[in-house]
Design a protein around this motif. Structure first.
Motif, PDB file in Angstrom:
ATOM      1  N   GLU A  37      42.332  34.666  41.426  1.00 51.78           N
ATOM      2  CA  GLU A  37      42.824  35.735  40.519  1.00 51.78           C
ATOM      3  C   GLU A  37      44.518  35.838  40.384  1.00 51.78           C
ATOM      4  OE1 GLU A  37      40.867  38.459  43.453  1.00 51.78           O
ATOM      5  OE2 GLU A  37      41.337  36.042  43.326  1.00 51.78           O
ATOM      6  N   VAL A  38      45.293  35.367  41.286  1.00 54.31           N
ATOM      7  CA  VAL A  38      46.680  35.589  41.182  1.00 54.31           C
ATOM      8  C   VAL A  38      47.290  34.435  40.343  1.00 54.31           C
ATOM      9  CG1 VAL A  38      46.768  36.758  43.190  1.00 54.31           C
ATOM     10  CG2 VAL A  38      47.239  34.362  43.274  1.00 54.31           C
ATOM     11  N   THR A  75      48.024  43.384  46.513  1.00 49.14           N
ATOM     12  CA  THR A  75      48.983  43.707  47.457  1.00 49.14           C
ATOM     13  C   THR A  75      48.773  45.192  48.047  1.00 49.14           C
ATOM     14  OG1 THR A  75      50.315  42.472  45.790  1.00 49.14           O
ATOM     15  CG2 THR A  75      51.616  43.871  47.374  1.00 49.14           C
ATOM     16  N   ASP A 119      55.598  41.777  39.440  1.00 47.15           N
ATOM     17  CA  ASP A 119      54.297  41.646  39.170  1.00 47.15           C
ATOM     18  C   ASP A 119      53.211  41.283  40.203  1.00 47.15           C
ATOM     19  OD1 ASP A 119      55.385  38.982  39.403  1.00 47.15           O
ATOM     20  OD2 ASP A 119      54.191  38.201  37.873  1.00 47.15           O
ATOM     21  N   GLU A 120      54.046  40.670  41.209  1.00 50.65           N
ATOM     22  CA  GLU A 120      53.353  40.485  42.649  1.00 50.65           C
ATOM     23  C   GLU A 120      53.082  41.834  43.167  1.00 50.65           C
ATOM     24  OE1 GLU A 120      54.920  36.016  43.942  1.00 50.65           O
ATOM     25  OE2 GLU A 120      56.009  37.709  44.130  1.00 50.65           O
ATOM     26  N   MET A 134      49.951  34.564  37.542  1.00 45.58           N
ATOM     27  CA  MET A 134      51.263  35.221  37.757  1.00 45.58           C
ATOM     28  C   MET A 134      52.193  33.813  37.600  1.00 45.58           C
ATOM     29  SD  MET A 134      51.103  38.441  40.039  1.00 45.58           S
ATOM     30  CE  MET A 134      50.279  37.481  41.335  1.00 45.58           C
ATOM     31  N   HIS A 165      50.229  43.762  41.852  1.00 46.32           N
ATOM     32  CA  HIS A 165      49.100  43.205  41.580  1.00 46.32           C
ATOM     33  C   HIS A 165      48.091  43.809  42.797  1.00 46.32           C
ATOM     34  CE1 HIS A 165      45.583  40.550  42.014  1.00 46.32           C
ATOM     35  NE2 HIS A 165      46.210  39.761  40.922  1.00 46.32           N
ATOM     36  N   TRP A 219      40.160  46.576  43.458  1.00 46.75           N
ATOM     37  CA  TRP A 219      39.850  45.032  43.632  1.00 46.75           C
ATOM     38  C   TRP A 219      38.857  45.124  44.688  1.00 46.75           C
ATOM     39  CZ3 TRP A 219      40.016  42.269  48.190  1.00 46.75           C
ATOM     40  CH2 TRP A 219      39.728  40.927  48.129  1.00 46.75           C
TER      41      TRP A 219
END
Length: 299
Positions: A285-286, A186, A179-180, A289, A183, A5
């Motif tokens: 971008e999150v 994270t 999924d968090e 989710m 990412h 990222w």
């Protein structure tokens, strides 16, 4: 480890190191602004003076070492951080105790400049050093049944005097949806400002989840467990009305004791202009989710 990222923040955005580490003192000054103009003026001038490294690491929030703003710096040296290992268990293919040195030897350590926001309506921008949590989870091998990731802070009453008081249900625990956790934003942080993570800031390794409130970024991690049900979290157990599991930055939902529609950036002085709080702390971008969730209720 091909995913990466790229930040849109640069060093011009970074909260000064002395301000980041001295934030508790600054917030105490903000709380006392209503006293007199003369006192506020002196406090503002004093806060903007350069501090020694000892000064700037003296005001932190780490209840395992005490609730006073100077307690972590006073007592965190008692925590033994070498050797350090993280137990990874639950729904993984390769459970076991992973030595931090072995983990780091296989990771690409990089700097991430992130916005970071606390529930008390102030924000900062910090350069963290570390690696993606997803890379560590890939190392352990996540099973298909896993849906959540639970984290646990080290618990050593003999080294952490704050745990002798029932401030929270020790040890400190946190959690993310899988999924968090996977990412690319994270981070497992091992340092700040290019230096090893100070004990009082969560050394030797902590979580950083920049689109959530700061208390979600658990410190001094010793256990990571992959599970299929939502795990308990310390502040939610202590006060579910104020601290939900998701704890995403949402300016449209007021904290029970204050508005979250605006924030005060640290580093601009006591009278810095407040600015609108961004949804997900600005990390759009999150958003995918959380499609289909009511983010005014699923807090």
């Amino acid at each position: 480890m091909a995913k990466r990222w790229t930040a849109d923040l640069g060093y011009k955005d970074v909260t000064p190191e002395r301000v980041f580490l001295n934030r508790r003192q600054i917030m105490a000054g903000i709380a006392g602004v209503g006293a007199t103009g003369a006192i506020a003026g002196r406090a503002q001038a004093q806060d903007l003076q350069p501090n020694s490294f000892e000064d700037i690491t003296s005001y932190c929030n780490y209840y395992e070492f005490g609730t006073g703003k100077g307690d972590p710096a006073q007592y965190a040296h008692l925590l033994t951080t070498d050797p350090w290992s993280i137990e990874i268990d639950g729904l993984v293919d390769r459970p076991g105790s992973y030595a931090l040195g072995d983990i780091l030897s296989q990771m690409t350590i990089e700097e991430r400049i992130y916005r970071f926001r606390c529930v008390e309506a102030w924000s900062m921008v910090v350069p963290w050093n570390g690696f993606e949590l997803a890379d560590l989870l890939d190392m352990a091998g996540v099973k298909s049944e896993a849906k959540y990731v639970a984290f646990e802070t080290v618990y050593r009453p003999e080294e952490m005097p704050g745990t002798r008081a029932p401030v929270l249900d020790w040890p400190y625990v946190e959690g993310l949806r899988l999924d968090e956790a996977m990412h690319p934003l994270t981070l497992m942080a091992t340092g700040i400002y290019g230096k090893p993570m100070p004990n009082q800031n969560g050394g030797p390794i902590r979580l950083v989840v920049p689109w959530k409130y700061g208390f979600k970024s658990i410190k001094s991690i010793v256990r990571i467990t992959l599970i299929d049900t939502q795990p308990p979290t310390s502040w939610n157990k202590a006060n579910a009305r104020e601290y939900g599991f998701y704890s995403n930055v949402n300016p449209n939902v007021s904290h029970p004791r204050w508005s979250q529609a605006s924030e005060r950036p640290l580093g601009g002085g006591l009278f810095a202009s407040r600015q609108p709080t961004l949804m997900f702390n600005g990390y759009d971008e999150v958003a995918p989710m959380y499609e289909g969730m009511d983010l005014s209720k699923d807090i």
